[in-house]
Design a protein around this motif. Sequence first.
Motif, PDB file in Angstrom:
ATOM      1  N   VAL A 168     -23.977 -28.920  -7.117  1.00  0.00           N
ATOM      2  CA  VAL A 168     -23.540 -28.235  -5.412  1.00  0.00           C
ATOM      3  C   VAL A 168     -24.486 -28.806  -4.009  1.00  0.00           C
ATOM      4  O   VAL A 168     -24.299 -29.469  -3.088  1.00  0.00           O
ATOM      5  CB  VAL A 168     -23.004 -26.952  -5.476  1.00  0.00           C
ATOM      6  CG1 VAL A 168     -22.513 -26.603  -4.201  1.00  0.00           C
ATOM      7  CG2 VAL A 168     -21.908 -26.830  -6.522  1.00  0.00           C
ATOM      8  N   ASN A 169     -25.882 -28.403  -4.419  1.00  0.00           N
ATOM      9  CA  ASN A 169     -27.243 -27.902  -3.165  1.00  0.00           C
ATOM     10  C   ASN A 169     -27.404 -29.578  -2.880  1.00  0.00           C
ATOM     11  O   ASN A 169     -27.643 -30.089  -1.972  1.00  0.00           O
ATOM     12  CB  ASN A 169     -28.216 -27.708  -4.269  1.00  0.00           C
ATOM     13  CG  ASN A 169     -27.820 -26.354  -4.054  1.00  0.00           C
ATOM     14  OD1 ASN A 169     -26.870 -25.422  -3.029  1.00  0.00           O
ATOM     15  ND2 ASN A 169     -28.759 -25.294  -4.746  1.00  0.00           N
ATOM     16  N   PHE A 170     -27.100 -30.851  -3.961  1.00  0.00           N
ATOM     17  CA  PHE A 170     -27.624 -31.638  -3.528  1.00  0.00           C
ATOM     18  C   PHE A 170     -26.105 -32.286  -2.959  1.00  0.00           C
ATOM     19  O   PHE A 170     -26.293 -33.244  -1.642  1.00  0.00           O
ATOM     20  CB  PHE A 170     -26.884 -32.394  -5.472  1.00  0.00           C
ATOM     21  CG  PHE A 170     -27.422 -34.177  -5.270  1.00  0.00           C
ATOM     22  CD1 PHE A 170     -28.770 -35.090  -4.996  1.00  0.00           C
ATOM     23  CD2 PHE A 170     -26.291 -34.909  -5.402  1.00  0.00           C
ATOM     24  CE1 PHE A 170     -28.692 -35.903  -4.722  1.00  0.00           C
ATOM     25  CE2 PHE A 170     -26.632 -36.664  -5.554  1.00  0.00           C
ATOM     26  CZ  PHE A 170     -27.105 -36.850  -5.077  1.00  0.00           C
ATOM     27  N   ILE A 171     -24.822 -32.076  -3.352  1.00  0.00           N
ATOM     28  CA  ILE A 171     -23.584 -32.696  -2.692  1.00  0.00           C
ATOM     29  C   ILE A 171     -23.399 -32.377  -1.285  1.00  0.00           C
ATOM     30  O   ILE A 171     -23.544 -32.753  -0.636  1.00  0.00           O
ATOM     31  CB  ILE A 171     -22.666 -32.423  -2.890  1.00  0.00           C
ATOM     32  CG1 ILE A 171     -22.726 -32.689  -4.617  1.00  0.00           C
ATOM     33  CG2 ILE A 171     -21.241 -32.439  -2.448  1.00  0.00           C
ATOM     34  CD1 ILE A 171     -21.109 -32.375  -5.229  1.00  0.00           C
ATOM     35  N   LEU A 172     -24.492 -31.152  -0.938  1.00  0.00           N
ATOM     36  CA  LEU A 172     -24.731 -30.358   0.292  1.00  0.00           C
ATOM     37  C   LEU A 172     -25.424 -31.336   1.543  1.00  0.00           C
ATOM     38  O   LEU A 172     -25.549 -31.156   2.662  1.00  0.00           O
ATOM     39  CB  LEU A 172     -25.242 -28.978  -0.297  1.00  0.00           C
ATOM     40  CG  LEU A 172     -23.639 -27.837   0.284  1.00  0.00           C
ATOM     41  CD1 LEU A 172     -24.709 -26.425  -0.536  1.00  0.00           C
ATOM     42  CD2 LEU A 172     -23.240 -28.165   1.230  1.00  0.00           C
ATOM     43  N   GLN A 173     -26.442 -32.208   0.709  1.00  0.00           N
ATOM     44  CA  GLN A 173     -26.855 -32.982   1.456  1.00  0.00           C
ATOM     45  C   GLN A 173     -26.315 -33.831   2.327  1.00  0.00           C
ATOM     46  O   GLN A 173     -27.178 -34.573   3.168  1.00  0.00           O
ATOM     47  CB  GLN A 173     -28.387 -33.069   0.574  1.00  0.00           C
ATOM     48  CG  GLN A 173     -29.186 -32.101  -0.058  1.00  0.00           C
ATOM     49  CD  GLN A 173     -29.580 -30.904   0.818  1.00  0.00           C
ATOM     50  OE1 GLN A 173     -30.030 -31.238   1.229  1.00  0.00           O
ATOM     51  NE2 GLN A 173     -29.268 -29.875   0.093  1.00  0.00           N
ATOM     52  N   HIS A 174     -25.887 -34.332   1.678  1.00  0.00           N
ATOM     53  CA  HIS A 174     -24.661 -35.479   2.652  1.00  0.00           C
ATOM     54  C   HIS A 174     -24.256 -35.316   3.685  1.00  0.00           C
ATOM     55  O   HIS A 174     -23.379 -34.071   3.298  1.00  0.00           O
ATOM     56  CB  HIS A 174     -24.047 -36.020   1.329  1.00  0.00           C
ATOM     57  CG  HIS A 174     -24.668 -36.773   0.002  1.00  0.00           C
ATOM     58  ND1 HIS A 174     -25.307 -36.569  -0.935  1.00  0.00           N
ATOM     59  CD2 HIS A 174     -24.755 -38.713  -0.080  1.00  0.00           C
ATOM     60  CE1 HIS A 174     -25.684 -37.095  -2.066  1.00  0.00           C
ATOM     61  NE2 HIS A 174     -25.294 -38.142  -1.085  1.00  0.00           N
ATOM     62  N   PRO A 175     -24.634 -36.042   4.442  1.00  0.00           N
ATOM     63  CA  PRO A 175     -23.018 -35.955   5.534  1.00  0.00           C
ATOM     64  C   PRO A 175     -21.970 -35.577   6.076  1.00  0.00           C
ATOM     65  O   PRO A 175     -21.792 -34.533   6.361  1.00  0.00           O
ATOM     66  CB  PRO A 175     -23.224 -36.639   6.713  1.00  0.00           C
ATOM     67  CG  PRO A 175     -24.279 -38.358   5.616  1.00  0.00           C
ATOM     68  CD  PRO A 175     -24.395 -37.050   4.827  1.00  0.00           C
TER      69      PRO A 175
END
Length: 359
Positions: free
Chosen positions: A185-192
């Motif tokens: 989830v944190n990884f996906i949050l890094q995307h715009p």
Amino acid sequence: MIQPDNNAAVTREVKLAFFPIFLSVVYVLHNQEQQLDGILRDASSQLGSLVSDYELIVVDNASDDSSVTRLEQLTAQEGLPNLQVYVLTREVDADTGAWVGVENALGDFVVIIDPMVDDIAFLPEMLEKAAGGSDVVFARNRQKPVHRLTYRIAHAVFNSAYKYFSAVNLDHDAPQYRLLSKRVVNFILQHPQPALTYRYLPATGGFARTNLDYSAAPLAASPKKLGDSIDRGMRLLVSTTRAPMRIVTTLSLFGAVANLLYSVYVVAIAIFKSDVAPGWVSLSLQQSGMFFLISLVLLLLGEYILHMASLSNEGPPYYVAQEFTSARITRREKLNIEEVASPSATAAPERHTAKRISQ
């Protein structure tokens, strides 16, 4: 002599397993007032005996029935525990609705379930894989809701095209029913644009992944609208891969080169042929030159669009109109808090009391 069914034994063992984790479960519902009680009470009952702590996140996708009123009743003191509700102002697609819940989830793992299609009873098997080290667990129900023929054809065409461009079959490799660890989830949050990348990124991000199949009869679900699905599919296709625009720029480059070669051919005909129709050479050069310039313009525009798409960041894809939480939160009920006098109260007046908290 009857041989024991090892598979059945394993299934029973998994279903009786208990996982000491904090689990967030996300439901996206739209106009399900009649089935709301049964869906949420069943989920609450199963989760209470499956994990040490959980939250049940309900995203109301702009329902126009009395779903919101019923959800308010279910979050009251005599209602269900651990219920978190987000009411959207306008209806969004399933992926965006799911991301509303994922983005606000607090659990160690997040599960996204479409209660009209997927079965929460399969969740223990998914948690078993997560406990074994999988950051992403996908579950695909082999029994699908009945849709119109036009929708099934469009769905098959889109999945084939998306697999060709991105090497991911969304229906098989990244179904909607999924379990994600917090770091995914944190990884996906890094995307715009996480509401878009959420759909495919867990399957392509390089995390430890498990794909499971199961079979359960889905609840009666209304057929999906073909127009909305096409719009959602096109947005996903052009926003998650550059292949369609790259095809446009490649065709533009091919058109420019082809028109340039045609111009050379016209000049050669004018030089080496004597019986050329009057005006053919000038007209052909005019047309080939014009299409050459148009192809170059399309090529530059396509590359510019690709560049801008890589830099763009759209506004919020959703807006929350209301948010309310259950009056009962079980993890708070597990805390015993008492005040005790500090033995050094006279020496340190600022520390008159201390709080003792036990789990």
